[in-house]
Design an enzyme around this catalytic site. Sequence first.
Site, PDB file in Angstrom:
ATOM      1  N   TYR A 193       6.331  12.371  -2.355  1.00 44.05           N
ATOM      2  CA  TYR A 193       7.231  11.927  -4.091  1.00 44.05           C
ATOM      3  C   TYR A 193       6.325  13.635  -4.596  1.00 44.05           C
ATOM      4  O   TYR A 193       4.907  14.060  -4.480  1.00 44.05           O
ATOM      5  CB  TYR A 193       6.210  10.945  -4.683  1.00 44.05           C
ATOM      6  CG  TYR A 193       6.258  11.496  -6.156  1.00 44.05           C
ATOM      7  CD1 TYR A 193       8.072  10.425  -6.558  1.00 44.05           C
ATOM      8  CD2 TYR A 193       5.579  11.695  -6.503  1.00 44.05           C
ATOM      9  CE1 TYR A 193       7.438  10.283  -8.331  1.00 44.05           C
ATOM     10  CE2 TYR A 193       5.712  11.790  -8.185  1.00 44.05           C
ATOM     11  CZ  TYR A 193       7.083  10.838  -8.985  1.00 44.05           C
ATOM     12  OH  TYR A 193       6.840  11.236 -10.374  1.00 44.05           O
ATOM     13  N   GLU A 223      10.994  16.500 -10.981  1.00 47.52           N
ATOM     14  CA  GLU A 223      10.371  15.180 -10.197  1.00 47.52           C
ATOM     15  C   GLU A 223      11.370  15.427  -8.195  1.00 47.52           C
ATOM     16  O   GLU A 223      12.419  15.038  -8.832  1.00 47.52           O
ATOM     17  CB  GLU A 223      10.665  13.983 -10.898  1.00 47.52           C
ATOM     18  CG  GLU A 223      10.189  12.738  -9.747  1.00 47.52           C
ATOM     19  CD  GLU A 223      10.465  11.386 -10.506  1.00 47.52           C
ATOM     20  OE1 GLU A 223       9.271  10.658 -11.180  1.00 47.52           O
ATOM     21  OE2 GLU A 223      11.979  10.533 -10.046  1.00 47.52           O
TER      22      GLU A 223
END
Length: 357
Positions: free
Chosen positions: A96, A178
């Site tokens: 992530y 993101e």
Amino acid sequence: MKLLEYQAKTILRHYRLPLPSGQLLDGQQPPTLDWPYLLKVQVPVGGRGKAGGVQVVRNPAEHRLVSATLSQLEVAGHHSQGLYAEELLDIAAEFYLALTIDRAAGLIELLVHNQGGIDIEQATTPPRRYQLEAAPAASLTKQLATYLNLKGSQLDQLQRLLDRLYHAFTAGDLLLLEINPLILTTDQRLVCADAKLETDDAARFRHADLWPASPNGSANYVVLDRSGRIGSIANGAGLAMATVDAITAAGYTPANFLDVGGGSDSAKLVTALQAIADLPAVEAIIVNIFGGITRCDDVARAIITARQQLAQLPPLHIRLSGTNASAGRQLLAAAGLKSYDSLEACLAALPSGGGRA
Ligand code: GDP
Ligand code: MN
């Protein structure tokens, strides 16, 4: 504005980030990708994977079945806004990565987690957080590589990826970038498999070519009061709000809010002017343009063209200020259109009866 995955990836591709090859599906037509590939429903929320919105397709029969299912799928109350077909990667690891703005610190924040692919809130450990004043330095990249267990050539890939993400975030005027998951493939490539982007819409004028149109079409248009007598158009959301406020302060009821964004596209102005002219009570339209990158003479030409295409327009009260304003005002005057260099002068010339004056 929050972007759909395929829109986000168009922007990331522009900034040369490593992405799986992909195509937005056009009707029933299957993509020109090798089997097997992924079909991903395009919705403005995450959690598609869990909702069954990301599926592997291995042959034409599966394509028909999966595309029909995904078109009907609802994810957290959102209907499909398209199907995106994408190269299927072989996963060695999922990470992530995110860049956001830390408003309190006035810095960019980098978040990294070695357990990607799941909601970051559900990870068993907290993400690593770093405040950035510039693109991540080699020393930070080394720390991150250790945390993510990346070695050798993967370290260089990570550095390049972080540099490009940082550039995409700053040059691209983003509020959120993101990547989840960032996939390390079995053949040792780091690839941005999913992307969530939020743009800073005050900067739309800088990205007219790259950003998708806002959800209301080519401009941000809001009807405020159908009995309002004064319509308005401005370039930039801030200026559009200030214009609405100034109309109110002058004692009139503003009919609408409209931000045409940057550029000097006459088609955009035609749509904008038509929408306002269609409001029942509008007697005058204020066009409030501040020329920055957009040049006032180009805007003047667009206004003249737009006006020629629209038969029944209420009077335009045009304020041009900034880059090439005097050239713009001369063009308008030659076309028989009055203009002003200040919003105050523009407002003073409005029809009386609704204003305090
Ligand atoms: P989201 O659930 O809306 O965040 O959608 P994602 O695009 O992130 O996909 C959900 C999950 O599908 C990911 O976390 C991965 O585990 C899986 N996935 C996505 N892309 C690939 C891929 O190329 N190969 C494989 N094997 N799995 C993938
Ligand atoms: Mn995801």
